[in-house]
Design a protein around this motif. Structure first.
Motif, PDB file in Angstrom:
ATOM      1  N   SER A   1      -2.245   9.072  -7.994  1.00  0.00           N
ATOM      2  CA  SER A   1      -3.124   8.612  -6.759  1.00  0.00           C
ATOM      3  C   SER A   1      -2.235   7.622  -5.919  1.00  0.00           C
ATOM      4  CB  SER A   1      -4.136   7.868  -7.326  1.00  0.00           C
ATOM      5  OG  SER A   1      -3.869   6.724  -7.914  1.00  0.00           O
ATOM      6  N   GLU A   2      -2.694   7.320  -4.892  1.00  0.00           N
ATOM      7  CA  GLU A   2      -1.824   6.536  -3.791  1.00  0.00           C
ATOM      8  C   GLU A   2      -1.783   5.087  -4.487  1.00  0.00           C
ATOM      9  OE1 GLU A   2      -3.595   6.269   0.125  1.00  0.00           O
ATOM     10  OE2 GLU A   2      -3.035   8.294   0.604  1.00  0.00           O
ATOM     11  N   GLU A   3      -2.766   4.817  -5.054  1.00  0.00           N
ATOM     12  CA  GLU A   3      -2.798   3.546  -5.742  1.00  0.00           C
ATOM     13  C   GLU A   3      -1.798   3.644  -6.979  1.00  0.00           C
ATOM     14  OE1 GLU A   3      -6.250   4.002  -3.600  1.00  0.00           O
ATOM     15  OE2 GLU A   3      -5.529   5.180  -5.175  1.00  0.00           O
ATOM     16  N   ARG A   4      -1.891   4.507  -7.824  1.00  0.00           N
ATOM     17  CA  ARG A   4      -0.777   4.482  -8.937  1.00  0.00           C
ATOM     18  C   ARG A   4       0.593   4.882  -8.356  1.00  0.00           C
ATOM     19  NH1 ARG A   4       1.224   2.661 -13.207  1.00  0.00           N
ATOM     20  NH2 ARG A   4       1.990   4.089 -14.587  1.00  0.00           N
TER      21      ARG A   4
ATOM     22  N   ARG B   1       3.498  12.247  -3.187  1.00  0.00           N
ATOM     23  CA  ARG B   1       2.936  12.207  -4.176  1.00  0.00           C
ATOM     24  C   ARG B   1       2.820  13.453  -4.977  1.00  0.00           C
ATOM     25  NH1 ARG B   1      -2.098  11.658  -4.440  1.00  0.00           N
ATOM     26  NH2 ARG B   1      -2.544  12.254  -2.374  1.00  0.00           N
TER      27      ARG B   1
ATOM     28  N   ALA C   1       2.015   3.580  -5.744  1.00  0.00           N
ATOM     29  CA  ALA C   1       2.382   2.444  -5.286  1.00  0.00           C
ATOM     30  C   ALA C   1       2.717   1.318  -6.530  1.00  0.00           C
ATOM     31  CB  ALA C   1       1.482   1.929  -4.141  1.00  0.00           C
ATOM     32  N   GLU C   2       1.756   1.596  -7.347  1.00  0.00           N
ATOM     33  CA  GLU C   2       1.825   0.634  -8.850  1.00  0.00           C
ATOM     34  C   GLU C   2       3.350   0.744  -9.269  1.00  0.00           C
ATOM     35  OE1 GLU C   2      -0.560   1.316 -12.124  1.00  0.00           O
ATOM     36  OE2 GLU C   2      -1.626  -0.613 -11.417  1.00  0.00           O
TER      37      GLU C   2
ATOM     38  N   ASP D   1       0.642  -1.196   0.069  1.00  0.00           N
ATOM     39  CA  ASP D   1      -0.050  -0.070  -0.146  1.00  0.00           C
ATOM     40  C   ASP D   1       0.929   1.230   0.007  1.00  0.00           C
ATOM     41  OD1 ASP D   1       0.820   0.469   2.572  1.00  0.00           O
ATOM     42  OD2 ASP D   1      -0.950  -0.339   3.596  1.00  0.00           O
ATOM     43  N   TYR D   2       0.426   2.300  -0.213  1.00  0.00           N
ATOM     44  CA  TYR D   2       0.989   3.700  -0.452  1.00  0.00           C
ATOM     45  C   TYR D   2       2.055   3.791   0.765  1.00  0.00           C
ATOM     46  CZ  TYR D   2       2.087   8.681  -0.399  1.00  0.00           C
ATOM     47  OH  TYR D   2       2.803   9.790  -0.509  1.00  0.00           O
TER      48      TYR D   2
END
Length: 439
Positions: free
Chosen positions: A92-95, A81, A97-98, A2-3
């Motif tokens: 985004s936090e998801e992107r 970020r 981390a990705e 996760d982030y």
């Protein structure tokens, strides 16, 4: 991951201000990643002050031309970020981390060669990879520190911008303006166009010599382009700008200070240089782009009654520009300062500049381990302000409350404002504590 886990993993790579000056590590990593920094044109920005604001202005102009833009800036105010933006928004936090997970195996492989990737290098690689993956039409990339040895210098800018150079990071970049200019001149590459903001003579000579040596085209503020007229307007200023390809009248910029007008015309010249043909940019495009520009933490009004202004000035050159802008744009009868600075800065000169402007100064600390302890800062401040005008407060939130309280006690019609300044970290912490929205 996760982030938060990604954030911790990046922070384990060290701290931004400690690095070994070499491009070997980042170059090797980007080779493993397929050289993503070569997948798009780059506008590369170095200088001492104004880099982030200028980057945001370049981005605004390019996006108004319906281009997809990646923007990499540093340091961040609140969230890591913020450094990597696409289409004007942080990942985004998801992107975020990705992107980290996508390049992590290559980072680990590179580490095994004895070239462990450092904090800023990792974020730089993530930005270049994210921009290539999007993909973006143009990347606007701000150096972290210096130029020649900065991790971003693995990219070759089609257009380079050098914002005003003054003394800062002298322990890393050199003891004088000429030395610092020599380091920052490293981003000027053969065949590029370099846009120079107004510079001190010693810096200008170094930059021009570098451009001549590598065969770069140069455009200089005050000669090839410049601000023709500037008027104070509600919430900002109204500008007439002479670019490289035309004159642009009645351009509203919702930011304060002559330095921001200089940043605007520098950004304009850079985008003109990036654009094919000899025709000027459309006047409505320029007006629309600049009218939407924001620059958080730069003479930013975050509260009224009393008016509270946050500014990230952290060196003498930046502080002088801030105080000039404050004097010009705000009719404060008195100003209460809340100040937290890094101990490795020219704190004495910063205090000397603040003394004629501030009625009282509240010294405190920010969240960085480099922050000068309040007691030490207070003792130094007393040499300039006298003991009666200095208040030492250990925590920034309490210092802000104290500053607002003093301004409130002066009365609604006293014309007393509060300036929170001294560091990018101070500005970011204050925005967080005061719950300011917007990136």
């Amino acid at each position: 991951m996760d982030y938060r886990a990604v954030e911790r993993a990046i922070l384990e790579r060290g701290v931004e201000w400690k690095f070994e000056p070499t491009l070997d590590r980042i170059a090797a990593l980007l080779d493993l990643l397929g050289s993503p920094q070569r997948a798009y044109p780059v506008v590369h920005i170095a200088g001492t002050n104004g880099k982030t604001s200028t980057a945001r202005m370049v981005e605004a102009l390019l996006r108004e031309r319906n281009l997809r833009v990646g923007r990499f800036t540093s340091p961040h105010l609140v969230s890591m970020r913020e450094r990597i933006c696409v289409d004007g928004e942080p990942l985004s936090e998801e992107r975020f981390a990705e992107v980290y997970e996508e390049i992590a195996p290559y980072v680990e492989l590179n580490d095994t060669t004895g070239r462990r990737i450092q904090f800023f290098e990792l974020l730089t690689a993530m930005a270049f990879a994210a921009f290539a993956d999007t993909p973006v039409d143009v990347a606007v990339v701000e150096t972290g520190m210096g130029g020649t040895w900065d991790a971003t210098n693995v990219a070759d800018g089609q257009v380079n911008i050098i914002t005003p150079i003054s003394l800062d990071h002298t322990e890393r970049l050199g003891p004088d303006v000429a030395s610092i200019a020599g380091e920052k001149a490293g981003i000027i590459k053969a065949g590029s166009t370099t846009v120079l903001a107004q510079q001190e003579l010693e810096a200008a000579e170094v930059l021009m010599r570098r451009a001549a040596d590598v065969g770069a085209v140069v455009a200089r503020e005050g000669l090839e382009f410049g601000v023709l007229n500037r008027e104070i307007a509600m919430g900002g200023q109204l500008l007439t700008l002479r670019g490289l390809k035309g004159v642009y009248e009645d351009v509203y910029l919702p930011l304060y200070g002559a330095h921001q007008a200089g940043n605007a015309v520098t950004a304009l010249a850079a985008v003109e240089a990036l654009t094919a043909g000899d025709d000027p940019l459309g006047i409505e495009l320029v007006r629309q782009a600049f009218a939407q520009v924001t620059s958080p933490g730069r003479l930013e009004v975050v509260r009224r009654d009393p008016t509270v202004v946050i500014d990230a000035a952290h060196n003498p050159g930046g502080m002088q520009a801030t105080l000039d802008g404050l004097h010009e744009a705000f009719d404060f009868a008195k100003v209460i300062g809340v100040v937290a600075v890094m101990r490795d800065k020219d704190v004495a000169t910063i205090l000397d500049l603040l003394e004629p402007v501030l009625e009282e100064i509240i010294v405190t600390r920010n969240s960085s381990p480099r922050s000068m302890p309040p007691e030490e800062l207070g003792a130094l401040a007393e040499e300039y302000f006298g003991a009666d005008r200095v208040h030492v407060v250990d925590r920034l939130d309490e210092a802000i409350d104290r500053g607002i309280g003093i301004a409130d006690a002066e009365g609604e019609f006293s014309g007393t404002g509060v300036l929170i300044t001294g560091s990018v970290i101070t500005a970011g912490d204050a925005r967080y504590l005061l719950k300011v929205d917007g990136q």
